[in-house]
Motif scaffolding. Structure first.
Motif, PDB file in Angstrom:
ATOM      1  N   LEU A   1       6.299 -12.998  12.411  1.00  0.00           N
ATOM      2  CA  LEU A   1       6.300 -12.361  11.088  1.00  0.00           C
ATOM      3  C   LEU A   1       5.606 -13.207  10.020  1.00  0.00           C
ATOM      4  N   ASP A   2       5.506 -14.521  10.242  1.00  0.00           N
ATOM      5  CA  ASP A   2       4.938 -15.433   9.241  1.00  0.00           C
ATOM      6  C   ASP A   2       5.604 -15.245   7.879  1.00  0.00           C
ATOM      7  N   PRO A   3       6.948 -15.360   7.843  1.00  0.00           N
ATOM      8  CA  PRO A   3       7.635 -15.087   6.581  1.00  0.00           C
ATOM      9  C   PRO A   3       7.409 -16.182   5.544  1.00  0.00           C
ATOM     10  N   GLY A   4       7.249 -15.776   4.285  1.00  0.00           N
ATOM     11  CA  GLY A   4       7.138 -16.751   3.199  1.00  0.00           C
ATOM     12  C   GLY A   4       8.483 -17.414   2.936  1.00  0.00           C
ATOM     13  N   THR A   5       9.562 -16.662   3.169  1.00  0.00           N
ATOM     14  CA  THR A   5      10.914 -17.211   3.031  1.00  0.00           C
ATOM     15  C   THR A   5      11.727 -16.842   4.264  1.00  0.00           C
ATOM     16  N   LEU A   6      12.431 -17.826   4.794  1.00  0.00           N
ATOM     17  CA  LEU A   6      13.348 -17.555   5.884  1.00  0.00           C
ATOM     18  C   LEU A   6      14.755 -17.921   5.416  1.00  0.00           C
ATOM     19  N   VAL A   7      15.608 -16.918   5.310  1.00  0.00           N
ATOM     20  CA  VAL A   7      16.972 -17.144   4.830  1.00  0.00           C
ATOM     21  C   VAL A   7      17.904 -17.299   6.030  1.00  0.00           C
ATOM     22  N   ILE A   8      18.662 -18.399   6.039  1.00  0.00           N
ATOM     23  CA  ILE A   8      19.673 -18.563   7.089  1.00  0.00           C
ATOM     24  C   ILE A   8      21.016 -18.086   6.547  1.00  0.00           C
ATOM     25  N   GLY A   9      21.588 -17.087   7.208  1.00  0.00           N
ATOM     26  CA  GLY A   9      22.912 -16.590   6.866  1.00  0.00           C
ATOM     27  C   GLY A   9      23.831 -16.709   8.074  1.00  0.00           C
ATOM     28  N   GLY A  10      25.004 -16.117   7.971  1.00  0.00           N
ATOM     29  CA  GLY A  10      25.963 -16.175   9.084  1.00  0.00           C
ATOM     30  C   GLY A  10      26.903 -17.362   8.940  1.00  0.00           C
ATOM     31  N   GLY A  11      28.055 -17.266   9.557  1.00  0.00           N
ATOM     32  CA  GLY A  11      29.111 -18.257   9.379  1.00  0.00           C
ATOM     33  C   GLY A  11      28.725 -19.670   9.775  1.00  0.00           C
ATOM     34  N   LEU A  12      27.844 -19.833  10.774  1.00  0.00           N
ATOM     35  CA  LEU A  12      27.538 -21.181  11.246  1.00  0.00           C
ATOM     36  C   LEU A  12      26.683 -21.973  10.255  1.00  0.00           C
ATOM     37  N   ARG A  13      26.103 -21.280   9.256  1.00  0.00           N
ATOM     38  CA  ARG A  13      25.337 -22.024   8.244  1.00  0.00           C
ATOM     39  C   ARG A  13      26.259 -22.908   7.421  1.00  0.00           C
ATOM     40  N   LEU A  14      27.570 -22.587   7.453  1.00  0.00           N
ATOM     41  CA  LEU A  14      28.530 -23.309   6.626  1.00  0.00           C
ATOM     42  C   LEU A  14      29.203 -24.458   7.375  1.00  0.00           C
TER      43      LEU A  14
ATOM     44  N   GLU B   1       4.106 -32.326  16.184  1.00  0.00           N
ATOM     45  CA  GLU B   1       3.490 -32.229  17.512  1.00  0.00           C
ATOM     46  C   GLU B   1       2.370 -31.199  17.560  1.00  0.00           C
ATOM     47  N   SER B   2       2.437 -30.187  16.675  1.00  0.00           N
ATOM     48  CA  SER B   2       1.495 -29.079  16.783  1.00  0.00           C
ATOM     49  C   SER B   2       0.919 -28.675  15.424  1.00  0.00           C
ATOM     50  N   PRO B   3      -0.352 -28.960  15.210  1.00  0.00           N
ATOM     51  CA  PRO B   3      -0.977 -28.522  13.956  1.00  0.00           C
ATOM     52  C   PRO B   3      -0.939 -27.001  13.824  1.00  0.00           C
ATOM     53  N   PHE B   4      -0.973 -26.312  14.957  1.00  0.00           N
ATOM     54  CA  PHE B   4      -0.948 -24.842  14.926  1.00  0.00           C
ATOM     55  C   PHE B   4       0.382 -24.344  14.376  1.00  0.00           C
ATOM     56  N   PHE B   5       1.490 -24.948  14.829  1.00  0.00           N
ATOM     57  CA  PHE B   5       2.803 -24.577  14.296  1.00  0.00           C
ATOM     58  C   PHE B   5       2.976 -25.111  12.868  1.00  0.00           C
ATOM     59  N   ALA B   6       2.426 -26.296  12.624  1.00  0.00           N
ATOM     60  CA  ALA B   6       2.602 -26.935  11.313  1.00  0.00           C
ATOM     61  C   ALA B   6       2.040 -26.086  10.178  1.00  0.00           C
ATOM     62  N   GLN B   7       1.004 -25.296  10.464  1.00  0.00           N
ATOM     63  CA  GLN B   7       0.375 -24.510   9.391  1.00  0.00           C
ATOM     64  C   GLN B   7       1.334 -23.455   8.816  1.00  0.00           C
ATOM     65  N   LEU B   8       2.388 -23.132   9.585  1.00  0.00           N
ATOM     66  CA  LEU B   8       3.367 -22.154   9.086  1.00  0.00           C
ATOM     67  C   LEU B   8       4.337 -22.766   8.062  1.00  0.00           C
ATOM     68  N   HIS B   9       4.479 -24.085   8.068  1.00  0.00           N
ATOM     69  CA  HIS B   9       5.396 -24.780   7.141  1.00  0.00           C
ATOM     70  C   HIS B   9       6.808 -24.205   7.209  1.00  0.00           C
ATOM     71  N   MET B  10       7.276 -23.856   8.410  1.00  0.00           N
ATOM     72  CA  MET B  10       8.590 -23.218   8.506  1.00  0.00           C
ATOM     73  C   MET B  10       9.714 -24.139   8.002  1.00  0.00           C
ATOM     74  N   SER B  11       9.569 -25.449   8.177  1.00  0.00           N
ATOM     75  CA  SER B  11      10.638 -26.357   7.718  1.00  0.00           C
ATOM     76  C   SER B  11      10.795 -26.290   6.199  1.00  0.00           C
ATOM     77  N   GLU B  12       9.723 -25.915   5.497  1.00  0.00           N
ATOM     78  CA  GLU B  12       9.786 -25.845   4.028  1.00  0.00           C
ATOM     79  C   GLU B  12      10.117 -24.438   3.531  1.00  0.00           C
ATOM     80  N   ARG B  13      10.073 -23.461   4.416  1.00  0.00           N
ATOM     81  CA  ARG B  13      10.292 -22.081   3.984  1.00  0.00           C
ATOM     82  C   ARG B  13      11.754 -21.638   4.121  1.00  0.00           C
TER      83      ARG B  13
END
Ligand SMILES: [Zn+2]
Length: 315
Positions: free
Chosen positions: A250-263, A282-294
């Protein structure tokens, strides 16, 4: 909607009248009133008895309580939106496979409509939570919502529109097999993501954690329980894998973590972020998504699914 939609609409997109939103879960049902400006006017939470009669009685009780608390009659509400676990045929108002509320199949929208006299729409609870999170957190663009709870599933909202798929199955990424030699999943496949990254996965890896392993996981780890640490490591890696799937699909601009285990605590969310950062290194291809920051985390006590169900009942 199972009946003609009389929901008033406005050109500004605000709610023309108050709506009721409900989130029917395995242990409790949360209901609320959303006013014409999309603000929560009243809330109620009750226990959910299992089975068809219990669920229908609870829904009617929640509607009556909300009417009373807001000084309205039930008929004053424009519509009711209901978020439920299971497979939802939204067009027909039909629910299937909602085993954790004790229902195999039911024409849920029609049944609640019969008891309340107002139009009812139903939605999968994770999709409803995605819609609610977008509203409450004021998000836009492409949003993925990852429910890290008893099960693992995602909901999608793109430019304000939820994506449910042709049969309502879109987002069931918990049933992506990641290990063909893995544990059997109730869905009939083996090694599904949900068997690893979910509350039920935690129970499997760490039976000593009891019925609510998330509540005692970190204290067990602090006390040196190696099995608890093993379970947490799998949870974090599995959740990060789910986010990688969402990134590449999906290449989401925002990824929201919900559900009880987030707490559960920092080791879960920060563990997910650091796993993603490791994969990005490890992967520039994955890095371009910046998922850790989204990643954003749904605030505690956020009634996202009930809010989203109310909003979805407008259309
Ligand atoms: Zn499965």
């Amino acid at each position: 909607m199972t009946s003609t939609d009389h929901t008033p609409t406005s050109t500004t997109g605000t709610l023309a009248e108050a709506q009721i939103g409900m989130d029917i879960g395995g242990t409790k049902t949360a209901g609320l009133v959303l006013d014409r400006d999309g603000r929560i006017e009243a809330e109620v939470t009750v226990r959910t008895p299992s089975g068809i009669d219990g669920v229908l009685d609870t829904a009617a009780q929640v509607v009556a309580t909300l009417a009373e608390r807001t000084g309205r009659t039930v008929q004053d509400f424009a519509s009711i939106g209901v978020g439920v676990p299971g497979q939802v045929d939204r067009a027909k108002g039909y629910l299937r496979y909602a085993y954790n509320i004790g229902i195999e199949q039911i024409d849920l929208a029609a049944q609640i409509e019969k008891r309340t006299g107002i139009p009812v729409s139903i939605d999968n609870d994770v999709t409803a939570a995605a819609i609610g999170a977008v509203h409450l957190m004021q998000l836009g663009g492409t949003v993925a919502y990852l429910n890290l709870g008893t099960g693992l599933a995602a909901g999608y909202v793109v430019d304000g529109l939820p994506i449910r798929g042709e049969t309502g199955v879109a987002g069931e990424i918990g049933h992506l097999p990641i290990d063909s030699l893995g544990r059997p999943c109730p869905c009939g496949q083996f090694g599904c993501l949900e068997t690893v990254a979910s509350g039920s996965g935690l129970k499997t890896y760490w039976p000593a954690g009891g019925d609510h392993p998330g509540r005692v996981l970190l204290s067990a780890i602090a006390a040196g329980d190696a099995d608890a640490q093993f379970a947490l490591d799998h949870l974090v890696e599995g959740a990060a894998s789910a986010i990688r799937v969402l990134g590449f699909t999906l290449d989401p601009g925002t990824l929201v973590i919900g559900g009880g285990l987030r707490l559960v605590g920092d080791p879960v969310i920060e563990g997910i972020r650091s796993t993603l950062r490791r994969w990005e290194a490890e992967s520039p291809f994955f890095a371009q998504l910046h998922m850790s920051e989204r990643i954003q985390v749904l605030p505690e006590d956020s009634p996202a699914a009930a809010v989203g169900a109310a909003i979805a009942s407008r259309s």
